[in-house]
Design a protein around this motif. Structure first.
Motif, short mmCIF file in Angstrom:
data_model
loop_
_atom_site.label_atom_id
_atom_site.label_comp_id
_atom_site.label_asym_id
_atom_site.label_seq_id
_atom_site.Cartn_x
_atom_site.Cartn_y
_atom_site.Cartn_z
N PRO A 1 -10.72 -9.02 6.92
CA PRO A 1 -9.96 -8.94 8.17
C PRO A 1 -9.45 -10.31 8.60
O PRO A 1 -10.15 -11.31 8.46
N ASP A 2 -8.23 -10.34 9.12
CA ASP A 2 -7.66 -11.57 9.68
C ASP A 2 -8.14 -11.68 11.12
O ASP A 2 -7.75 -10.86 11.97
N PRO A 3 -9.01 -12.65 11.45
CA PRO A 3 -9.57 -12.73 12.80
C PRO A 3 -8.52 -12.99 13.88
O PRO A 3 -8.76 -12.69 15.05
N SER A 4 -7.36 -13.52 13.49
CA SER A 4 -6.33 -13.83 14.49
C SER A 4 -5.44 -12.64 14.82
O SER A 4 -4.74 -12.65 15.83
N THR A 5 -5.45 -11.62 13.95
CA THR A 5 -4.58 -10.45 14.15
C THR A 5 -5.36 -9.17 13.83
O THR A 5 -5.62 -8.91 12.65
N PRO A 6 -5.73 -8.39 14.84
CA PRO A 6 -6.52 -7.18 14.60
C PRO A 6 -5.86 -6.23 13.60
O PRO A 6 -4.65 -5.98 13.66
N PHE A 7 -6.67 -5.77 12.65
CA PHE A 7 -6.28 -4.78 11.63
C PHE A 7 -5.19 -5.28 10.67
O PHE A 7 -4.48 -4.49 10.07
N GLU A 8 -5.10 -6.59 10.55
CA GLU A 8 -4.36 -7.17 9.45
C GLU A 8 -5.35 -7.92 8.58
O GLU A 8 -6.45 -8.25 9.02
N TYR A 9 -4.96 -8.19 7.33
CA TYR A 9 -5.93 -8.66 6.35
C TYR A 9 -5.45 -9.90 5.60
O TYR A 9 -4.27 -10.13 5.44
N ARG A 10 -6.44 -10.67 5.16
CA ARG A 10 -6.23 -11.80 4.27
C ARG A 10 -6.71 -11.38 2.88
O ARG A 10 -7.66 -10.62 2.75
N PHE A 11 -6.05 -11.89 1.86
CA PHE A 11 -6.39 -11.52 0.50
C PHE A 11 -6.83 -12.75 -0.29
O PHE A 11 -6.19 -13.81 -0.21
#
Length: 284
Positions: free
Chosen positions: A227-237
């Motif tokens: 999970p991307d902590p700066s944007t809810p429900f977006e992800y880092r790979f």
């Protein structure tokens, strides 16, 4: 050279550190994984060694998050065969044991043992070697620890049972981290590169990113989303792939990735380790 690791002397992370850097390295125990990163970040150690995935239990997500949170570089990797032994003090027999202390991952990796021996209660401890040390210091009746045979020898415990993990082929992958990346001049032999990025939230975004590697015949060895902590429900790979940043086709792939991703970063390019099925933690 000082090498930070999480745990106390005898921990699997210390064994991995010795495997990577040999006897020339002085190991520095740390209480938590974040302490390992901070110790290297602040110059109190030259390198850190962290586990990132286990062949049975999967990824250690906290350490992937810490890799991105800190501006350190991956400079090496190793695989360590994990063999858990049941360690006890004095005249303790297997029949006497009612509790076993160990790290949650070690307990999970030995779930078949506990299912078969229902009288024995698994007790969570902060570290495998820390559990062994607690048995040596307290000498509690009917209590044992799950840790390496090396930890048992270090703390004067006997191995009541060995190889109690669910699977014989139980390996953990460790990374070495440093304040400085390896130079291009040192990139000889088989290399691996690790990157992290965000993907644009449009149809086919990830497919186009993966196509950058497929079109050049670059082998992907791992892909992990967090999970991307700066944007809810977006992800880092997180991606690991074969080749070094000095290779022509890798350079081309990295150039294309910058245009297809968000907040792209190379975590490191380093010598790729071989998975040695003969290597054992008990040999250290």
């Amino acid at each position: 050279m000082k090498i930070a690791f999480q745990g106390v002397p005898g921990a699997y992370s210390e064994l991995a550190a010795r495997g990577l850097f040999g006897v020339r390295g002085k190991t520095v125990p740390c209480d938590a994984f974040e302490d390992v990163f901070n110790t290297v970040d602040k110059g109190r150690a030259d390198r850190g060694v962290i586990p990132v995935e286990n062949s049975l239990a999967g990824s250690i997500h906290q350490n992937y998050d810490l890799l991105e949170a800190h501006k350190l570089h991956i400079v090496g990797e190793t695989f360590l065969r994990v063999e858990h032994a049941l360690l006890a003090s004095g005249s303790t027999r297997f029949e006497d044991i009612r509790e076993v202390r160990s790290h949650p991952q070690a307990l999970a990796q030995c779930s078949h043992f506990f299912a078969k021996n229902k009288r024995i209660k698994p007790v969570v401890w902060f570290d495998t070697a820390g559990a062994a040390r607690s048995i040596a210091e307290e000498k509690p009746r009917g209590v044992a620890a799950l840790a390496s045979e090396y930890a048992g020898k270090l703390y004067g415990l006997k191995a009541v049972r060995t190889g109690v993990q669910n699977e014989k082929n139980n390996f953990t992958r460790f990374l070495a981290i440093s304040r400085k990346p390896l130079s291009l001049a040192s990139q000889k032999g088989t290399r691996k590169t690790s990157v992290v990025f965000g993907a644009q939230n449009v149809p086919g975004a990830l497919a186009r990113i993966l196509g950058v590697f497929a079109s050049r015949g670059i082998d992907l060895s791992k892909i992990e989303s967090r999970p991307d902590p700066s944007t809810p429900f977006e992800y880092r790979f997180y991606l690991d792939f074969s080749g070094g940043t000095g290779d022509a086709k890798v350079k081309q792939a990295l150039r294309d990735l910058h245009g297809l991703t968000k907040n792209f970063r190379v975590l490191g390019s380093y010598p790729a380790a071989r998975l040695d099925f003969a290597r054992s933690a008990k040999r250290h």
